[in-house]
Design a protein around this motif. Structure first.
Motif, PDB file in Angstrom:
ATOM      1  N   THR A 234      17.292  91.316  44.482  1.00 49.08           N
ATOM      2  CA  THR A 234      16.210  91.356  45.480  1.00 49.08           C
ATOM      3  C   THR A 234      16.354  90.259  46.522  1.00 49.08           C
ATOM      4  O   THR A 234      15.794  90.378  47.616  1.00 49.08           O
ATOM      5  CB  THR A 234      14.843  91.210  44.795  1.00 49.08           C
ATOM      6  N   LEU A 235      17.102  89.195  46.220  1.00 49.88           N
ATOM      7  CA  LEU A 235      17.305  88.127  47.199  1.00 49.88           C
ATOM      8  C   LEU A 235      18.154  88.584  48.372  1.00 49.88           C
ATOM      9  O   LEU A 235      18.191  87.918  49.408  1.00 49.88           O
ATOM     10  CB  LEU A 235      17.960  86.921  46.518  1.00 49.88           C
ATOM     11  N   MET A 236      18.849  89.698  48.209  1.00 43.54           N
ATOM     12  CA  MET A 236      19.644  90.233  49.314  1.00 43.54           C
ATOM     13  C   MET A 236      18.802  91.020  50.303  1.00 43.54           C
ATOM     14  O   MET A 236      19.304  91.470  51.327  1.00 43.54           O
ATOM     15  CB  MET A 236      20.762  91.130  48.759  1.00 43.54           C
ATOM     16  N   VAL A 237      17.543  91.218  49.993  1.00 42.03           N
ATOM     17  CA  VAL A 237      16.621  91.899  50.900  1.00 42.03           C
ATOM     18  C   VAL A 237      15.781  90.831  51.577  1.00 42.03           C
ATOM     19  O   VAL A 237      14.859  90.259  50.979  1.00 42.03           O
ATOM     20  CB  VAL A 237      15.715  92.892  50.134  1.00 42.03           C
ATOM     21  N   PHE A 239      13.508  89.146  55.070  1.00 47.78           N
ATOM     22  CA  PHE A 239      12.351  89.555  55.872  1.00 47.78           C
ATOM     23  C   PHE A 239      12.783  90.334  57.107  1.00 47.78           C
ATOM     24  O   PHE A 239      12.142  91.289  57.514  1.00 47.78           O
ATOM     25  CB  PHE A 239      11.546  88.315  56.284  1.00 47.78           C
ATOM     26  N   ARG A 240      13.882  89.921  57.714  1.00 48.94           N
ATOM     27  CA  ARG A 240      14.358  90.575  58.935  1.00 48.94           C
ATOM     28  C   ARG A 240      15.667  91.327  58.758  1.00 48.94           C
ATOM     29  O   ARG A 240      16.069  92.081  59.634  1.00 48.94           O
ATOM     30  CB  ARG A 240      14.526  89.533  60.057  1.00 48.94           C
ATOM     31  N   ASP A 241      16.332  91.112  57.657  1.00 47.38           N
ATOM     32  CA  ASP A 241      17.653  91.723  57.484  1.00 47.38           C
ATOM     33  C   ASP A 241      17.857  92.076  56.017  1.00 47.38           C
ATOM     34  O   ASP A 241      17.333  91.407  55.126  1.00 47.38           O
ATOM     35  CB  ASP A 241      18.746  90.759  57.949  1.00 47.38           C
ATOM     36  N   ILE A 242      18.604  93.137  55.792  1.00 46.60           N
ATOM     37  CA  ILE A 242      18.981  93.564  54.452  1.00 46.60           C
ATOM     38  C   ILE A 242      20.500  93.579  54.371  1.00 46.60           C
ATOM     39  O   ILE A 242      21.158  94.249  55.181  1.00 46.60           O
ATOM     40  CB  ILE A 242      18.432  94.964  54.119  1.00 46.60           C
ATOM     41  N   MET A 243      21.041  92.840  53.423  1.00 47.29           N
ATOM     42  CA  MET A 243      22.492  92.773  53.265  1.00 47.29           C
ATOM     43  C   MET A 243      22.948  93.990  52.472  1.00 47.29           C
ATOM     44  O   MET A 243      23.151  93.946  51.256  1.00 47.29           O
ATOM     45  CB  MET A 243      22.875  91.477  52.560  1.00 47.29           C
ATOM     46  N   TRP A 244      23.115  95.108  53.187  1.00 47.61           N
ATOM     47  CA  TRP A 244      23.376  96.374  52.512  1.00 47.61           C
ATOM     48  C   TRP A 244      24.686  96.376  51.736  1.00 47.61           C
ATOM     49  O   TRP A 244      24.764  96.945  50.644  1.00 47.61           O
ATOM     50  CB  TRP A 244      23.382  97.514  53.537  1.00 47.61           C
ATOM     51  N   MET A 248      24.584  96.883  47.761  1.00 44.68           N
ATOM     52  CA  MET A 248      25.159  98.049  47.098  1.00 44.68           C
ATOM     53  C   MET A 248      26.196  97.637  46.060  1.00 44.68           C
ATOM     54  O   MET A 248      26.289  98.223  44.985  1.00 44.68           O
ATOM     55  CB  MET A 248      25.794  98.983  48.124  1.00 44.68           C
ATOM     56  N   ALA A 249      26.983  96.596  46.377  1.00 42.66           N
ATOM     57  CA  ALA A 249      27.977  96.122  45.413  1.00 42.66           C
ATOM     58  C   ALA A 249      27.291  95.582  44.154  1.00 42.66           C
ATOM     59  O   ALA A 249      27.717  95.856  43.025  1.00 42.66           O
ATOM     60  CB  ALA A 249      28.836  95.043  46.053  1.00 42.66           C
ATOM     61  N   GLY A 250      26.217  94.832  44.337  1.00 42.49           N
ATOM     62  CA  GLY A 250      25.481  94.320  43.191  1.00 42.49           C
ATOM     63  C   GLY A 250      24.846  95.431  42.369  1.00 42.49           C
ATOM     64  O   GLY A 250      24.823  95.376  41.132  1.00 42.49           O
ATOM     65  N   THR A 251      24.346  96.444  43.048  1.00 43.55           N
ATOM     66  CA  THR A 251      23.738  97.565  42.340  1.00 43.55           C
ATOM     67  C   THR A 251      24.777  98.322  41.517  1.00 43.55           C
ATOM     68  O   THR A 251      24.477  98.799  40.412  1.00 43.55           O
ATOM     69  CB  THR A 251      23.067  98.524  43.340  1.00 43.55           C
ATOM     70  N   VAL A 252      25.993  98.423  42.050  1.00 46.27           N
ATOM     71  CA  VAL A 252      27.071  99.073  41.290  1.00 46.27           C
ATOM     72  C   VAL A 252      27.372  98.287  40.023  1.00 46.27           C
ATOM     73  O   VAL A 252      27.520  98.863  38.929  1.00 46.27           O
ATOM     74  CB  VAL A 252      28.339  99.194  42.163  1.00 46.27           C
ATOM     75  N   VAL A 253      27.438  96.968  40.149  1.00 44.96           N
ATOM     76  CA  VAL A 253      27.736  96.123  38.991  1.00 44.96           C
ATOM     77  C   VAL A 253      26.643  96.246  37.934  1.00 44.96           C
ATOM     78  O   VAL A 253      26.911  96.234  36.724  1.00 44.96           O
ATOM     79  CB  VAL A 253      27.904  94.655  39.425  1.00 44.96           C
ATOM     80  N   VAL A 254      25.388  96.381  38.366  1.00 48.71           N
ATOM     81  CA  VAL A 254      24.277  96.506  37.422  1.00 48.71           C
ATOM     82  C   VAL A 254      24.258  97.890  36.771  1.00 48.71           C
ATOM     83  O   VAL A 254      23.971  98.028  35.576  1.00 48.71           O
ATOM     84  CB  VAL A 254      22.937  96.242  38.140  1.00 48.71           C
ATOM     85  N   THR A 255      24.573  98.914  37.532  1.00 50.15           N
ATOM     86  CA  THR A 255      24.401 100.285  37.067  1.00 50.15           C
ATOM     87  C   THR A 255      25.548 100.772  36.187  1.00 50.15           C
ATOM     88  O   THR A 255      25.318 101.402  35.145  1.00 50.15           O
ATOM     89  CB  THR A 255      24.243 101.241  38.262  1.00 50.15           C
ATOM     90  N   LEU A 256      26.780 100.499  36.583  1.00 47.58           N
ATOM     91  CA  LEU A 256      27.926 101.078  35.887  1.00 47.58           C
ATOM     92  C   LEU A 256      28.006 100.708  34.403  1.00 47.58           C
ATOM     93  O   LEU A 256      28.319 101.579  33.575  1.00 47.58           O
ATOM     94  CB  LEU A 256      29.221 100.683  36.599  1.00 47.58           C
ATOM     95  N   PRO A 257      27.744  99.454  33.988  1.00 47.20           N
ATOM     96  CA  PRO A 257      27.790  99.172  32.543  1.00 47.20           C
ATOM     97  C   PRO A 257      26.800 100.005  31.740  1.00 47.20           C
ATOM     98  O   PRO A 257      27.126 100.477  30.643  1.00 47.20           O
ATOM     99  CB  PRO A 257      27.451  97.675  32.473  1.00 47.20           C
ATOM    100  N   VAL A 258      25.600 100.203  32.292  1.00 51.86           N
ATOM    101  CA  VAL A 258      24.593 100.996  31.577  1.00 51.86           C
ATOM    102  C   VAL A 258      25.028 102.454  31.493  1.00 51.86           C
ATOM    103  O   VAL A 258      24.890 103.101  30.447  1.00 51.86           O
ATOM    104  CB  VAL A 258      23.229 100.881  32.285  1.00 51.86           C
ATOM    105  N   VAL A 259      25.565 102.985  32.589  1.00 52.12           N
ATOM    106  CA  VAL A 259      26.027 104.376  32.592  1.00 52.12           C
ATOM    107  C   VAL A 259      27.177 104.554  31.608  1.00 52.12           C
ATOM    108  O   VAL A 259      27.215 105.531  30.841  1.00 52.12           O
ATOM    109  CB  VAL A 259      26.466 104.786  34.012  1.00 52.12           C
ATOM    110  N   ALA A 260      28.108 103.602  31.603  1.00 53.96           N
ATOM    111  CA  ALA A 260      29.250 103.690  30.679  1.00 53.96           C
ATOM    112  C   ALA A 260      28.787 103.625  29.225  1.00 53.96           C
ATOM    113  O   ALA A 260      29.258 104.404  28.373  1.00 53.96           O
ATOM    114  CB  ALA A 260      30.235 102.563  30.968  1.00 53.96           C
ATOM    115  N   MET A 261      27.857 102.735  28.923  1.00 51.70           N
ATOM    116  CA  MET A 261      27.352 102.638  27.552  1.00 51.70           C
ATOM    117  C   MET A 261      26.591 103.898  27.152  1.00 51.70           C
ATOM    118  O   MET A 261      26.717 104.379  26.030  1.00 51.70           O
ATOM    119  CB  MET A 261      26.432 101.418  27.424  1.00 51.70           C
ATOM    120  N   PHE A 262      25.816 104.448  28.089  1.00 49.24           N
ATOM    121  CA  PHE A 262      25.056 105.652  27.769  1.00 49.24           C
ATOM    122  C   PHE A 262      25.996 106.825  27.502  1.00 49.24           C
ATOM    123  O   PHE A 262      25.770 107.607  26.571  1.00 49.24           O
ATOM    124  CB  PHE A 262      24.112 105.997  28.915  1.00 49.24           C
TER     125      PHE A 262
END
Length: 280
Positions: A234-237, A239-244, A248-262
């Motif tokens: 959330t720190l990448m979001v 007030f005036r800018d979003i580091m897309w 997105m890279a951080g979201t991939v790192v968070v999501t892929l381990p859970v998907v792989a384990m599932f």
């Protein structure tokens, strides 16, 4: 081909087409997330969007790791998630086995209290947990965060494992006792091997709970060095800018381990959840 056979084939084809369309609809956000994490800024904000990057770059992952301290967040999340999983399985296994196999005064009260804990949503309990942990000096610490997650994971895992243990043949444990096994040896040599699907399901549930939880971590943790992945992202979001890109890279790192384990444990997850839900 008869009319009935033609109708059956058309029905199956319709089902397959519908399932394929739903599957594509569900996986599209993940594909777009991974694709965006591999694009540079010019292509990311191009007037003509592209599904796949024209030129793959890992700059977003480098920025995520070095500019935003993602390594610290990853280490904290792994510590919290693994600790929560181990504590939950250890406590829930013995508690569920005791409720399932032994008779004692207040047994029904204990089980009803476990059910009662599932009636209150997390946002309703955050303030109460924070006040209690503040008095105990457990705020702004990973230990306090692990304990807060265990308060939600242990009751649910205990109820599911208890229902599973109720369906195990008691004769197997009696035979183990006749062979000289004590209570702990019986649990580890007989009960747990037979309960592997249910235990794996509860372990996966506990890990995902601690890995992706945001509100409790945001409330209890103040130090930047103790933040977990969901809060760090959330720190990448701004007030005036979003580091897309890094986002997105951080979201991939968070999501892929859970998907792989599932994907790896889905057989155990389905078996454990269904058996624990219908027995007892």
């Amino acid at each position: 081909m008869t009319a009935k056979r033609r109708k059956e084939l058309l029905g199956k084809a319709g089902i397959y087409v519908s399932l394929s369309a739903i599957t594509l609809l569900l996986i599209f956000p993940f594909v777009w997330m991974i694709s965006t994490s591999l694009k540079d800024k010019n292509e990311m904000f191009s007037a003509t969007p592209t599904l796949f990057p024209k030129q793959i770059t890992l700059e977003n992952y480098r920025s995520m790791w070095f500019d935003y301290g993602f390594g610290t967040y990853l280490r904290n999340s792994l510590t919290v998630a693994v600790s929560t999983t181990l504590i939950t399985l250890l406590v829930a296994t013995f508690l569920a086995y005791g409720i399932s196999r032994f008779r004692f005064r207040g047994k029904k009260v204990v089980f009803n209290l476990l059910i009662l804990t599932q009636m209150f949503p997390l946002p309703l309990l955050i303030i109460t947990i924070y006040v209690v942990f503040a008095q105990l000096g457990l705020t702004d610490s990973l230990i306090g965060l692990v304990l807060s997650y265990c308060t939600f994971a242990v009751p649910f895992a205990t109820m599911m494992l208890k229902s599973y243990f109720d369906g195990l043949p008691l004769e197997l444990e009696e035979a183990a006792a006749m062979d000289g096994c004590g209570p702990f040896a019986t649990i580890f040599r007989v009960v747990l091997p037979l309960s592997a699907p249910s235990v794996a399901a509860m372990g996966l549930f506990s890990f995902i709970l601690a890995w992706q939880e945001f509100m409790m971590s945001l409330t209890l943790i103040r130090s930047p060095a103790l933040r977990t992945l969901p809060v760090g992202i959330t720190l990448m979001v701004g007030f005036r800018d979003i580091m897309w890109g890094p986002l997105m890279a951080g979201t991939v790192v968070v999501t892929l381990p859970v998907v792989a384990m599932f994907i790896y444990f889905q057989k155990y997850l389905i078996t454990g959840m269904t058996m624990g839900a219908v027995k007892g």
